[in-house]
Design a protein around this motif. Structure first.
Motif, mmCIF file in Angstrom:
data_model
loop_
_atom_site.group_PDB
_atom_site.id
_atom_site.type_symbol
_atom_site.label_atom_id
_atom_site.label_comp_id
_atom_site.label_asym_id
_atom_site.label_seq_id
_atom_site.Cartn_x
_atom_site.Cartn_y
_atom_site.Cartn_z
ATOM 1 N N LEU A 29 3.378 7.527 -6.327
ATOM 2 C CA LEU A 29 3.195 6.903 -4.894
ATOM 3 C C LEU A 29 3.720 5.397 -4.913
ATOM 4 O O LEU A 29 4.178 4.892 -4.103
ATOM 5 N N LEU A 30 3.111 4.753 -5.960
ATOM 6 C CA LEU A 30 3.375 3.136 -5.946
ATOM 7 C C LEU A 30 4.662 2.758 -5.855
ATOM 8 O O LEU A 30 5.100 1.833 -5.303
ATOM 9 N N SER A 31 5.300 3.760 -6.684
ATOM 10 C CA SER A 31 6.893 3.388 -7.056
ATOM 11 C C SER A 31 7.810 3.646 -5.869
ATOM 12 O O SER A 31 9.061 3.358 -5.808
ATOM 13 N N THR A 32 7.312 4.734 -5.188
ATOM 14 C CA THR A 32 8.274 5.181 -4.157
ATOM 15 C C THR A 32 7.979 4.706 -2.707
ATOM 16 O O THR A 32 8.616 5.030 -1.676
ATOM 17 N N HIS A 33 7.054 3.834 -2.636
ATOM 18 C CA HIS A 33 6.596 3.270 -1.239
ATOM 19 C C HIS A 33 6.757 1.624 -1.539
ATOM 20 O O HIS A 33 6.604 1.206 -2.552
ATOM 21 N N ASN A 34 6.679 1.120 -0.306
ATOM 22 C CA ASN A 34 6.624 -0.521 -0.659
ATOM 23 C C ASN A 34 5.819 -1.227 0.614
ATOM 24 O O ASN A 34 6.190 -2.477 0.644
ATOM 25 N N LEU A 35 5.236 -0.610 1.266
ATOM 26 C CA LEU A 35 4.272 -1.188 2.360
ATOM 27 C C LEU A 35 2.922 -0.806 2.011
ATOM 28 O O LEU A 35 2.399 0.279 1.941
ATOM 29 N N ALA A 36 2.006 -1.795 1.997
ATOM 30 C CA ALA A 36 0.589 -1.908 1.787
ATOM 31 C C ALA A 36 -0.071 -2.513 2.744
ATOM 32 O O ALA A 36 0.351 -3.566 3.290
ATOM 33 N N VAL A 37 -1.150 -2.364 3.128
ATOM 34 C CA VAL A 37 -2.318 -3.083 3.850
ATOM 35 C C VAL A 37 -3.303 -3.529 3.122
ATOM 36 O O VAL A 37 -4.147 -3.095 2.564
ATOM 37 N N ILE A 38 -3.264 -5.057 3.213
ATOM 38 C CA ILE A 38 -4.163 -5.693 2.194
ATOM 39 C C ILE A 38 -5.376 -6.285 2.870
ATOM 40 O O ILE A 38 -5.087 -6.928 3.898
#
Length: 172
Positions: A29-38
């Motif tokens: 999941l972490l490697s295949t996405h690049n948008l996070a809400v911090i």
């Protein structure tokens, strides 16, 4: 009406996924996405959520942010942070995401500890998009989020007999 995913009905299984398999799914999941809400905490205790484009290295995520931004100021005062990452949702069967809970630290460009993160950080596409030279890396620091706990959700796990929400802890 026919059920498209009958395994979603009824009570959810209550079985933990083996740690190695859980870690593999989280890393995917972490490697295949690049948008996070911090999510950070303002000085008055109010939550502040900000979307960021991130990179990952193991279970850590990191992003570039100028020191004067609200999220950076909040993290200098209180390094506790939460980050949400979600895959595109088409329906209950595709529900997949992670909540990272941990602490953040800021690494300036000249900090030797920042080197592996800068190697993994994909800043070039952002520079091209903004008309900047790719011969000049960003001067802004990197913020690295180190999770102590990750709540991973994947409803497809129900299909194989595992609970849809799994908890990973850094301390095992």
């Amino acid at each position: 009406m026919p059920l498209t995913n009958p395994w979603l009905s009824g009570p959810a299984p209550d079985v933990d996924l083996p740690r190695d398999q859980l870690e593999e799914r989280i890393l995917n999941l972490l490697s295949t996405h690049n948008l996070a809400v911090i999510a950070t905490v303002d000085a008055d205790g109010a939550p502040t959520a900000t979307p960021v484009r991130y990179s990952s290295l193991g279970f850590e995520i990191f992003y570039s942010s100028w020191n004067g931004s609200r999220k950076s100021r909040n993290l200098r005062r209180d390094p506790r942070v939460s980050a949400g990452i979600v895959a595109p949702l088409v329906g209950q069967a595709s529900s997949r995401g992670a909540q990272l809970f941990g602490t953040a630290r800021t690494l300036e460009r000249d900090d030797p500890a920042s080197e592996p993160y800068w190697e993994a950080f994909r800043w070039q596409s952002d520079h091209v998009e903004r008309g900047r030279s790719i011969d000049e890396p960003p001067a802004d620091p990197l913020t690295v989020i180190t999770p102590s706990r990750i709540l991973y959700t994947e409803h497809w796990l129900r299909r194989t007999g595992y609970r849809p929400r799994q908890t990973w802890r850094a301390d095992g």
